[in-house]
Design a protein around this motif. Structure first.
Motif, mmCIF file in Angstrom:
data_model
loop_
_atom_site.group_PDB
_atom_site.id
_atom_site.type_symbol
_atom_site.label_atom_id
_atom_site.label_comp_id
_atom_site.label_asym_id
_atom_site.label_seq_id
_atom_site.Cartn_x
_atom_site.Cartn_y
_atom_site.Cartn_z
ATOM 1 N N ALA A 28 0.846 -1.191 0.000
ATOM 2 C CA ALA A 28 0.000 0.000 0.000
ATOM 3 C C ALA A 28 0.886 1.248 0.000
ATOM 4 O O ALA A 28 2.030 1.187 0.423
ATOM 5 N N PRO A 29 0.386 2.391 -0.451
ATOM 6 C CA PRO A 29 1.243 3.566 -0.656
ATOM 7 C C PRO A 29 1.458 4.551 0.486
ATOM 8 O O PRO A 29 1.489 5.738 0.230
ATOM 9 N N PRO A 30 1.636 4.167 1.762
ATOM 10 C CA PRO A 30 1.875 5.192 2.782
ATOM 11 C C PRO A 30 3.270 5.826 2.684
ATOM 12 O O PRO A 30 3.441 6.994 2.990
ATOM 13 N N LEU A 31 4.268 5.071 2.258
ATOM 14 C CA LEU A 31 5.633 5.575 2.077
ATOM 15 C C LEU A 31 5.929 5.613 0.579
ATOM 16 O O LEU A 31 5.286 4.926 -0.196
ATOM 17 N N PRO A 32 6.929 6.379 0.159
ATOM 18 C CA PRO A 32 7.260 6.423 -1.266
ATOM 19 C C PRO A 32 7.658 5.039 -1.796
ATOM 20 O O PRO A 32 8.271 4.247 -1.086
ATOM 21 N N MET A 33 7.291 4.781 -3.025
ATOM 22 C CA MET A 33 7.611 3.498 -3.648
ATOM 23 C C MET A 33 9.126 3.312 -3.728
ATOM 24 O O MET A 33 9.863 4.271 -3.917
ATOM 25 N N ARG A 34 9.566 2.075 -3.548
ATOM 26 C CA ARG A 34 10.986 1.730 -3.637
ATOM 27 C C ARG A 34 11.148 0.526 -4.543
ATOM 28 O O ARG A 34 10.180 -0.106 -4.942
ATOM 29 N N TYR A 35 12.412 0.194 -4.814
ATOM 30 C CA TYR A 35 12.737 -0.993 -5.600
ATOM 31 C C TYR A 35 13.492 -1.965 -4.698
ATOM 32 O O TYR A 35 14.367 -1.572 -3.940
ATOM 33 N N CYS A 36 13.144 -3.231 -4.798
ATOM 34 C CA CYS A 36 13.719 -4.269 -3.944
ATOM 35 C C CYS A 36 15.227 -4.383 -4.169
ATOM 36 O O CYS A 36 15.699 -4.355 -5.309
ATOM 37 N N GLY A 37 15.971 -4.535 -3.088
ATOM 38 C CA GLY A 37 17.422 -4.668 -3.167
ATOM 39 C C GLY A 37 17.874 -6.003 -3.712
ATOM 40 O O GLY A 37 19.030 -6.149 -4.126
ATOM 41 N N GLU A 38 16.992 -6.985 -3.771
ATOM 42 C CA GLU A 38 17.362 -8.310 -4.264
ATOM 43 C C GLU A 38 16.842 -8.556 -5.673
ATOM 44 O O GLU A 38 17.608 -8.865 -6.573
ATOM 45 N N CYS A 39 15.533 -8.423 -5.881
ATOM 46 C CA CYS A 39 14.954 -8.756 -7.192
ATOM 47 C C CYS A 39 14.799 -7.533 -8.083
ATOM 48 O O CYS A 39 14.668 -7.663 -9.294
ATOM 49 N N GLY A 40 14.805 -6.333 -7.505
ATOM 50 C CA GLY A 40 14.706 -5.111 -8.290
ATOM 51 C C GLY A 40 13.288 -4.675 -8.607
ATOM 52 O O GLY A 40 13.080 -3.636 -9.216
ATOM 53 N N ASN A 41 12.292 -5.439 -8.202
ATOM 54 C CA ASN A 41 10.903 -5.088 -8.490
ATOM 55 C C ASN A 41 10.425 -3.968 -7.583
ATOM 56 O O ASN A 41 10.871 -3.842 -6.445
ATOM 57 N N PRO A 42 9.467 -3.149 -8.064
ATOM 58 C CA PRO A 42 8.938 -2.061 -7.239
ATOM 59 C C PRO A 42 8.029 -2.595 -6.138
ATOM 60 O O PRO A 42 7.382 -3.632 -6.309
ATOM 61 N N TYR A 43 7.983 -1.884 -5.019
ATOM 62 C CA TYR A 43 7.089 -2.248 -3.915
ATOM 63 C C TYR A 43 6.852 -1.019 -3.046
ATOM 64 O O TYR A 43 7.610 -0.054 -3.088
ATOM 65 N N TRP A 44 5.767 -1.064 -2.273
ATOM 66 C CA TRP A 44 5.479 -0.012 -1.304
ATOM 67 C C TRP A 44 5.948 -0.513 0.055
ATOM 68 O O TRP A 44 5.412 -1.488 0.569
ATOM 69 N N PRO A 45 6.952 0.121 0.671
ATOM 70 C CA PRO A 45 7.444 -0.364 1.969
ATOM 71 C C PRO A 45 6.427 -0.125 3.079
ATOM 72 O O PRO A 45 5.661 0.836 3.033
ATOM 73 N N THR A 46 6.418 -1.021 4.044
ATOM 74 C CA THR A 46 5.542 -0.859 5.198
ATOM 75 C C THR A 46 6.288 -0.242 6.378
ATOM 76 O O THR A 46 5.664 0.208 7.325
ATOM 77 N N ARG A 47 7.618 -0.245 6.305
ATOM 78 C CA ARG A 47 8.449 0.374 7.338
ATOM 79 C C ARG A 47 9.478 1.277 6.657
ATOM 80 O O ARG A 47 9.868 1.050 5.521
ATOM 81 N N GLN A 48 9.948 2.254 7.400
ATOM 82 C CA GLN A 48 10.928 3.199 6.854
ATOM 83 C C GLN A 48 12.236 2.508 6.475
ATOM 84 O O GLN A 48 12.887 2.892 5.510
ATOM 85 N N ASP A 49 12.641 1.480 7.233
ATOM 86 C CA ASP A 49 13.933 0.823 7.007
ATOM 87 C C ASP A 49 13.837 -0.431 6.138
ATOM 88 O O ASP A 49 14.789 -1.198 6.053
ATOM 89 N N GLN A 50 12.737 -0.652 5.467
ATOM 90 C CA GLN A 50 12.538 -1.852 4.656
ATOM 91 C C GLN A 50 13.298 -1.732 3.337
ATOM 92 O O GLN A 50 13.148 -0.754 2.613
ATOM 93 N N ASP A 51 14.141 -2.730 3.031
ATOM 94 C CA ASP A 51 14.947 -2.714 1.811
ATOM 95 C C ASP A 51 14.526 -3.760 0.782
ATOM 96 O O ASP A 51 14.988 -3.721 -0.351
#
Length: 124
Positions: A28-51
């Motif tokens: 879900a979009p509460p934080l800015p979208m990021r890209y996974c550090g392993e697979c590279g796919n986009p995701y919406w993080p649920t925590r600030q420190d999620q990589d």
């Protein structure tokens, strides 16, 4: 030859259909979208420190990291214990292999990012 041609055509059709599939963003979009550090796919993080996008990617990253550490430990013990000549060259070969792997991984991630950005721009 007809069977071979039909197989090739079917294979091309399947690959085209796969390439046309949209990239799905998880979460879900509460934080800015990021890209996974392993697979590279986009995701919406649920925590600030999620990589990573999920547990599997996080575990794969750490497994690779631990495996590399164990490989380096085994090499260092063998090199120092047996006083092998050419040990530094071997060390450099191991690290170069890891660097090549990381460059390839980053290149794959960049392609995924570009495809996702094109998809976003095309959808607006």
């Amino acid at each position: 030859m007809d069977a071979m041609e039909s197989l090739a055509t079917e294979s091309r059709r399947r690959h085209a259909a796969q390439a046309a599939k949209p990239i799905v963003v998880r979460g879900a979009p509460p934080l800015p979208m990021r890209y996974c550090g392993e697979c590279g796919n986009p995701y919406w993080p649920t925590r600030q420190d999620q990589d990573f996008c999920g547990t599997a990617c996080r575990q794969n990253f750490h497994k690779r990291r631990y495996q590399r550490g164990a490989e380096l430990y085994d090499f260092a013990m063998d090199w120092r214990g047996k006083r092998r000549k050419g040990g530094f060259t071997e060390f450099c070969r191991i690290v170069d292999e890891w660097l090549r792997d990381e460059r390839d991984r980053r290149a794959r991630h960049a392609k995924i990012r570009e495809a996702h950005q094109r998809q976003i721009k095309g959808g607006q």
